[in-house]
Design an enzyme around this catalytic site. Structure first.
Site, PDB file in Angstrom:
ATOM      1  N   CYS A 315      28.897 -82.616   3.240  1.00  0.00           N
ATOM      2  CA  CYS A 315      30.215 -83.180   2.949  1.00  0.00           C
ATOM      3  C   CYS A 315      31.170 -82.946   4.116  1.00  0.00           C
ATOM      4  CB  CYS A 315      30.784 -82.547   1.681  1.00  0.00           C
ATOM      5  SG  CYS A 315      32.428 -83.160   1.256  1.00  0.00           S
ATOM      6  N   ASP A 590      37.495-108.750 -36.778  1.00  0.00           N
ATOM      7  CA  ASP A 590      38.408-107.744 -36.241  1.00  0.00           C
ATOM      8  C   ASP A 590      39.458-108.363 -35.324  1.00  0.00           C
ATOM      9  OD1 ASP A 590      39.153-104.881 -35.618  1.00  0.00           O
ATOM     10  OD2 ASP A 590      38.595-105.570 -33.617  1.00  0.00           O
TER      11      ASP A 590
END
Length: 620
Positions: A315, A590
């Site tokens: 990293c 719905d």
């Protein structure tokens, strides 16, 4: 699958030249008609210049494990114009008061300090960085920093097409665009906002302006978009894209669950079944991506393996949040406020000591959740990894036919198509939403197993006893271990009687909740895949194909639903088709219940099935 026709369409409309993006080195703009070799030589010359004039790397950006941090991500804002489900809750997040956010001058002061000490790449993030009013000015001023080689931006793409020409002139050299689906209705479901076609337009504009590759970030989530892997990769055949599949990661508010994560290896297995010639590319130093390419394809694909194979050991990234906190690890909780030191009048030397101390405390490996993940049960296998026929899974798209054309009156359908090959062939005032593939789609994109219509053969023979009950009358799952694998297809239907008021709103796409037909179609497809989790004694079936149609019937003020499921295996797919039709009907209810409660769901039935020892069935 629309991917390959999409590629051909864009190739016809784009006339992209090579872009020259400067980071301080002399630049010669590539001109139309100039040989590409000249542009490549120019890029090589600029890189050589930067290597020869690079600033010495500072020790204070090197941690105790010898990792040199040359990449800085700066958040320009906490705000975002989307609400992606994997990123934040629907209601948003509490925002920091404006007075506590970094000013433009503070951002540039910190950037100048970091670049002077060895940072050579800065990426602007958010929130959504392109909603910051002075983003173009920030890019232009960063571009003036000597030694900064790359200025990138990560964006959701909503504002990209409008701002990109200005950003390119200011010096923006790299673009990452977030896009998790190629299905407009699913896009709206994932991000809780409209805007699919604006993102498509942004990708179009980036290619047109010569960015290569244009990186497309796709967070892969099981049960939501893992069935689109092949569609995304197919885009790289004719387009200079780097499609980056990102493992689903936990963040505050996204209710992370390891079962939703699709691992890099599982995704790779899926793609190798379709493209066994897929080859791995050499990894760049400190790269977070594992890159692959299909020979002959213009673009490439990558995997960001933050969860299954973390890249902490190499990293090189640091992050500054919008409120000025330095984070040495995306997943860590440790932060130090550079803003407070700046506003207290700290000198550059004092800031160096603060930053150096934070970098020195960086851990070897990020967040403890990785250790928990290693002890978690394995994720449910992908339907692709179980499919020996390399079928491409479920396809979702809007289709139009001469027999049942569609009039989209609600404004959702674009008048000028961009990256999607939509067709409108009639003005019949009937809306029709389907997950069916267009008949003129590239045959290479179709399922490897042809879907034949059910053949009428009379009533289905019945067994002399219930198959899901044992001799003592208790519920039991049928053992299908000894049954042969055969092609199975089932079609089911349902009807929703809406009444005149709700019907008119659905027909005109004026419901406050959104497009009822689009949402119901998506719900039906999802339900088919989850049938074994809903019906206790159903076997899990690796579906190779699902289609859901919804059609308006003006004479009855009704929505007619038809669902088709296909698989190869020892058990049928009747329940999957019935579940898809039923859940699509429930979803229509719905979506419309606020308008009327006098809605009737009915006529849920099996229309046909093929395959299996008991023969075929066709309802007459």
């Amino acid at each position: 699958m629309a991917a390959r026709p999409v590629s051909r369409m864009l190739q016809r409309v784009l006339r992209s030249g090579l872009r020259s993006c400067s980071s301080g080195a002399p630049v010669t703009q590539h001109r139309p008609g100039e040989p590409l070799q000249t542009a490549a030589e120019e890029l090589s010359r600029r890189r050589q210049f930067l290597r020869e004039h690079a600033a010495p790397f500072s020790a204070f950006l090197t941690d105790s494990f010898g990792r040199q941090h040359s990449y800085l991500r700066i958040s320009l804002t906490e705000k975002c114009n989307l609400r992606c489900q994997y990123c934040m809750p629907e209601e948003g997040v509490p925002l920091t008061p404006k007075a506590d956010l970094l000013t433009t001058e503070e951002i540039l002061t910190l950037a100048r300090l970091f670049v002077r000490e060895g940072i050579d790449k800065i990426r602007l993030t958010g929130g959504e960085p392109l909603i910051r009013p002075d983003v173009v000015d920030i890019v232009a001023r960063l571009h003036q920093l000597e030694g900064l080689r790359t200025i990138g931006i990560t964006t959701n793409g909503i504002n990209l097409a409008r701002l990109l020409p200005q950003l390119q002139k200011a010096g923006l050299s790299a673009i990452n665009i977030s896009l998790d689906t190629l299905v407009p209705a699913k896009f709206e479901f994932i991000v809780r906002r409209k805007g699919f076609h604006k993102v498509m337009e942004g990708i179009h504009k980036a290619i047109e302006l010569g960015y290569s590759p244009v990186k497309v970030n796709c967070v892969v989530m099981r049960g939501l978009n893992e069935d689109e892997l092949l569609d995304f990769v197919a885009l790289t055949e004719g387009l200079p894209l780097d499609v980056r599949f990102i493992e689903y990661m936990p963040f505050d508010g996204n209710r992370w669950n390891f079962k939703k994560m699709v691992s890099y290896k599982e995704m790779l297995d899926t793609l190798r079944q379709q493209w066994p010639e897929l080859e791995k590319l050499p990894e760049e130093e400190s790269s977070t991506a594992k890159a692959f390419k299909i020979p002959g394809f213009r673009g490439q694909l990558s995997f960001i393996t933050s969860m299954s194979e973390h890249f902490c050991g190499t990293c090189n990234r640091l992050r500054i949040t919008a409120d000025g906190n330095l984070k040495v690890c995306l997943f860590g909780n440790s932060e130090v406020s550079l803003r407070d030191h700046l506003r207290a009048g700290a000198s550059e030397e004092e800031l160096r000591r603060v930053i150096g101390a934070a970098v020195g405390r960086k851990k070897r490996q990020h967040a403890e959740f990785l250790l928990l993940l290693q002890d978690s049960p394995p994720a449910i296998p992908s339907i692709f990894s179980q499919d020996p026929f390399r079928v491409q899974g479920i396809r979702h798209r809007v289709s139009f036919s001469n027999q049942k054309a569609t009039l989209w009156e609600g404004g959702w359908f674009p008048r000028t198509p961009l990256l999607a090959q939509w067709r409108l062939r009639s003005s019949c005032p009937q809306r029709h939403y389907s997950s069916h593939l267009d008949s003129d789609a590239n045959p290479k994109c179709l399922s490897a197993v042809a879907q034949a219509p059910a053949t009428p053969s009379g009533p289905l023979p019945t067994a002399d006893q219930l198959t899901h009950v044992d001799r003592e009358g208790r519920a039991a799952m049928v053992d299908v271990g000894g049954k042969p694998d055969t092609e199975r297809v089932a079609v089911a239907s349902a009807v929703v009687l809406l009444g005149s008021t709700a019907f008119k709103l659905v027909q005109e796409n004026q419901l406050k909740k959104g497009d009822a037909l689009a949402v119901a179609q998506l719900a039906g497809v999802q339900a088919a895949k989850l049938t074994s989790q809903l019906i206790p004694l159903c076997h899990h079936v690796a579906l190779s194909h699902v289609q859901v149609w919804l059609e308006l019937d003006a004479t009855r003020h009704a929505v007619g639903i038809r669902a088709s499921c296909q698989a190869r295996g020892p058990t049928g797919v009747e329940m999957e088709a019935l579940t898809a039709a039923a859940v699509a009907a429930l979803t229509v209810y719905d979506m419309c219940k606020a308008v009327s409660r006098d809605i009737v769901l009915g006529e849920i039935k099996l229309l046909s099935k093929t395959g299996g020892q008991r023969g075929d069935f066709q309802r007459t």
